[in-house]
Design a protein around this motif. Structure first.
Motif, PDB file in Angstrom:
ATOM      1  N   LEU A  78      -7.866  -1.869  -4.487  1.00  0.00           N
ATOM      2  CA  LEU A  78      -7.962  -1.388  -3.102  1.00  0.00           C
ATOM      3  C   LEU A  78      -9.202  -1.924  -2.408  1.00  0.00           C
ATOM      4  O   LEU A  78      -9.147  -2.305  -1.235  1.00  0.00           O
ATOM      5  CB  LEU A  78      -7.969   0.143  -3.063  1.00  0.00           C
ATOM      6  N   GLU A  79     -10.326  -1.990  -3.135  1.00  0.00           N
ATOM      7  CA  GLU A  79     -11.559  -2.528  -2.551  1.00  0.00           C
ATOM      8  C   GLU A  79     -11.381  -3.998  -2.212  1.00  0.00           C
ATOM      9  O   GLU A  79     -11.794  -4.457  -1.141  1.00  0.00           O
ATOM     10  CB  GLU A  79     -12.730  -2.315  -3.514  1.00  0.00           C
ATOM     11  N   GLU A  80     -10.758  -4.767  -3.129  1.00  0.00           N
ATOM     12  CA  GLU A  80     -10.485  -6.178  -2.849  1.00  0.00           C
ATOM     13  C   GLU A  80      -9.524  -6.308  -1.667  1.00  0.00           C
ATOM     14  O   GLU A  80      -9.686  -7.177  -0.821  1.00  0.00           O
ATOM     15  CB  GLU A  80      -9.874  -6.859  -4.079  1.00  0.00           C
ATOM     16  N   PHE A  81      -8.534  -5.424  -1.638  1.00  0.00           N
ATOM     17  CA  PHE A  81      -7.551  -5.452  -0.552  1.00  0.00           C
ATOM     18  C   PHE A  81      -8.229  -5.231   0.800  1.00  0.00           C
ATOM     19  O   PHE A  81      -7.915  -5.891   1.775  1.00  0.00           O
ATOM     20  CB  PHE A  81      -6.476  -4.381  -0.797  1.00  0.00           C
ATOM     21  N   TRP A 126      -4.911 -12.890  -2.626  1.00  0.00           N
ATOM     22  CA  TRP A 126      -4.812 -11.539  -3.189  1.00  0.00           C
ATOM     23  C   TRP A 126      -3.415 -11.300  -3.763  1.00  0.00           C
ATOM     24  O   TRP A 126      -3.258 -10.766  -4.863  1.00  0.00           O
ATOM     25  CB  TRP A 126      -5.146 -10.494  -2.123  1.00  0.00           C
ATOM     26  N   ILE A 127      -2.381 -11.716  -3.024  1.00  0.00           N
ATOM     27  CA  ILE A 127      -0.996 -11.547  -3.488  1.00  0.00           C
ATOM     28  C   ILE A 127      -0.764 -12.331  -4.777  1.00  0.00           C
ATOM     29  O   ILE A 127      -0.161 -11.815  -5.723  1.00  0.00           O
ATOM     30  CB  ILE A 127       0.000 -11.966  -2.384  1.00  0.00           C
ATOM     31  N   LYS A 128      -1.255 -13.570  -4.828  1.00  0.00           N
ATOM     32  CA  LYS A 128      -1.096 -14.375  -6.045  1.00  0.00           C
ATOM     33  C   LYS A 128      -1.815 -13.742  -7.227  1.00  0.00           C
ATOM     34  O   LYS A 128      -1.303 -13.728  -8.346  1.00  0.00           O
ATOM     35  CB  LYS A 128      -1.619 -15.796  -5.808  1.00  0.00           C
ATOM     36  N   ASP A 129      -3.010 -13.195  -7.000  1.00  0.00           N
ATOM     37  CA  ASP A 129      -3.793 -12.604  -8.085  1.00  0.00           C
ATOM     38  C   ASP A 129      -3.239 -11.254  -8.551  1.00  0.00           C
ATOM     39  O   ASP A 129      -3.344 -10.915  -9.723  1.00  0.00           O
ATOM     40  CB  ASP A 129      -5.249 -12.406  -7.653  1.00  0.00           C
ATOM     41  N   LEU A 141       0.821  -1.211   0.000  1.00  0.00           N
ATOM     42  CA  LEU A 141       0.000   0.000   0.000  1.00  0.00           C
ATOM     43  C   LEU A 141       0.855   1.260   0.000  1.00  0.00           C
ATOM     44  O   LEU A 141       0.469   2.270  -0.573  1.00  0.00           O
ATOM     45  CB  LEU A 141      -0.944   0.012   1.205  1.00  0.00           C
ATOM     46  N   ASP A 142       2.006   1.205   0.629  1.00  0.00           N
ATOM     47  CA  ASP A 142       2.884   2.382   0.664  1.00  0.00           C
ATOM     48  C   ASP A 142       3.637   2.597  -0.649  1.00  0.00           C
ATOM     49  O   ASP A 142       3.965   3.729  -0.985  1.00  0.00           O
ATOM     50  CB  ASP A 142       3.905   2.239   1.794  1.00  0.00           C
ATOM     51  N   LYS A 143       3.937   1.523  -1.391  1.00  0.00           N
ATOM     52  CA  LYS A 143       4.826   1.636  -2.537  1.00  0.00           C
ATOM     53  C   LYS A 143       4.145   1.456  -3.897  1.00  0.00           C
ATOM     54  O   LYS A 143       4.698   1.838  -4.910  1.00  0.00           O
ATOM     55  CB  LYS A 143       5.949   0.608  -2.417  1.00  0.00           C
ATOM     56  N   GLU A 144       2.990   0.833  -3.929  1.00  0.00           N
ATOM     57  CA  GLU A 144       2.350   0.508  -5.200  1.00  0.00           C
ATOM     58  C   GLU A 144       1.171   1.433  -5.481  1.00  0.00           C
ATOM     59  O   GLU A 144       0.478   1.865  -4.570  1.00  0.00           O
ATOM     60  CB  GLU A 144       1.835  -0.947  -5.169  1.00  0.00           C
ATOM     61  N   ASP A 145       0.966   1.697  -6.747  1.00  0.00           N
ATOM     62  CA  ASP A 145      -0.246   2.402  -7.176  1.00  0.00           C
ATOM     63  C   ASP A 145      -1.281   1.353  -7.528  1.00  0.00           C
ATOM     64  O   ASP A 145      -1.212   0.733  -8.593  1.00  0.00           O
ATOM     65  CB  ASP A 145       0.042   3.275  -8.408  1.00  0.00           C
ATOM     66  N   LEU A 146      -2.203   1.115  -6.604  1.00  0.00           N
ATOM     67  CA  LEU A 146      -3.239   0.118  -6.829  1.00  0.00           C
ATOM     68  C   LEU A 146      -4.488   0.793  -7.373  1.00  0.00           C
ATOM     69  O   LEU A 146      -4.830   1.905  -6.978  1.00  0.00           O
ATOM     70  CB  LEU A 146      -3.569  -0.605  -5.522  1.00  0.00           C
ATOM     71  N   SER A 147      -5.181   0.085  -8.244  1.00  0.00           N
ATOM     72  CA  SER A 147      -6.433   0.623  -8.776  1.00  0.00           C
ATOM     73  C   SER A 147      -7.476   0.641  -7.663  1.00  0.00           C
ATOM     74  O   SER A 147      -7.328  -0.039  -6.635  1.00  0.00           O
ATOM     75  CB  SER A 147      -6.916  -0.240  -9.944  1.00  0.00           C
ATOM     76  N   GLN A 148      -8.545   1.378  -7.882  1.00  0.00           N
ATOM     77  CA  GLN A 148      -9.624   1.443  -6.892  1.00  0.00           C
ATOM     78  C   GLN A 148     -10.206   0.050  -6.652  1.00  0.00           C
ATOM     79  O   GLN A 148     -10.485  -0.326  -5.527  1.00  0.00           O
ATOM     80  CB  GLN A 148     -10.725   2.410  -7.361  1.00  0.00           C
ATOM     81  N   GLU A 149     -10.334  -0.721  -7.732  1.00  0.00           N
ATOM     82  CA  GLU A 149     -10.861  -2.091  -7.607  1.00  0.00           C
ATOM     83  C   GLU A 149      -9.937  -2.946  -6.742  1.00  0.00           C
ATOM     84  O   GLU A 149     -10.385  -3.693  -5.875  1.00  0.00           O
ATOM     85  CB  GLU A 149     -11.015  -2.699  -9.000  1.00  0.00           C
TER      86      GLU A 149
END
Length: 183
Positions: free
Chosen positions: A84-87, A99-102, A74-82
């Motif tokens: 982030l919701e899954e996270f 989640w990590i595998k996907d 979360l600190d280093k990656e630009d995750l999409s909104q989707e």
């Protein structure tokens, strides 16, 4: 008897060591005792005994404690909104692993671990104070949980005799005799 300055210094050192040996805490350990460094490490175990889980990522060639790794993403990656919701829906190690595998490394593997205490190799001190000082001065080699660990030199007759001499011999008497010229 005539002693050199260095020999007198050695006898004075032994007298001071004797005082420390005879007055230090023995940590419920039988004689002859010495101190080493106790520390902790994480070892792989069965899931039933796991205290934490680590994830190995072949793409990075590294293994990480899973919660630490998730916080670092979360600190280093630009995750999409989707993403982030899954996270945010991650509720356990298994769902975190999926989640990590996907989203990060499909070759990831999950490893259950437990913390195990062990005695550090190549550490041996006659006094607890010296062991504490060593840990403080060399903290970067140890975990924050490193501590003094008292041990008995069991069935080691030469060590037992040496420590008995160090504890009982009259070093002060020798120093006094030499100083007064009685030796």
């Amino acid at each position: 008897m005539s002693l050199t300055f260095e020999q007198m210094k050695d006898i004075e050192f032994l007298a001071q060591l004797q005082k420390e040996l005879n007055s230090q805490d023995i940590d419920s350990q039988a004689a002859p005792r010495f101190w080493s460094v106790g520390d902790y490490k994480w070892v792989e175990c069965s899931e039933d005994n796991a205290e934490r889980f680590s994830v190995y990522l072949p793409n990075d060639g590294e293994s990480y404690e899973i919660n630490y790794f998730l916080k670092e993403i979360l600190d280093k990656e630009d995750l999409s909104q989707e993403d982030l919701e899954e996270f945010d829906e991650i509720g356990c190690e298994e769902s975190a692993f999926e989640w990590i595998k996907d989203h990060y490394d499909e070759g990831a593997t999950l490893h259950p671990e437990r913390e195990e205490r062990f005695v550090r190799e190549n550490t041996m001190f006659l006094t607890k104070a010296e062991a504490k000082q060593h840990i403080k001065a060399n903290h970067y080699h140890y975990t924050p949980k490193a501590h003094t660990y008292a041990m008995t030199a069991w069935r080691a007759p030469k060590v037992e005799r040496l420590l008995k001499i160090l504890s009982e011999f009259d070093f002060e008497g020798i120093c006094s005799e030499v100083r007064t010229g009685e030796a």
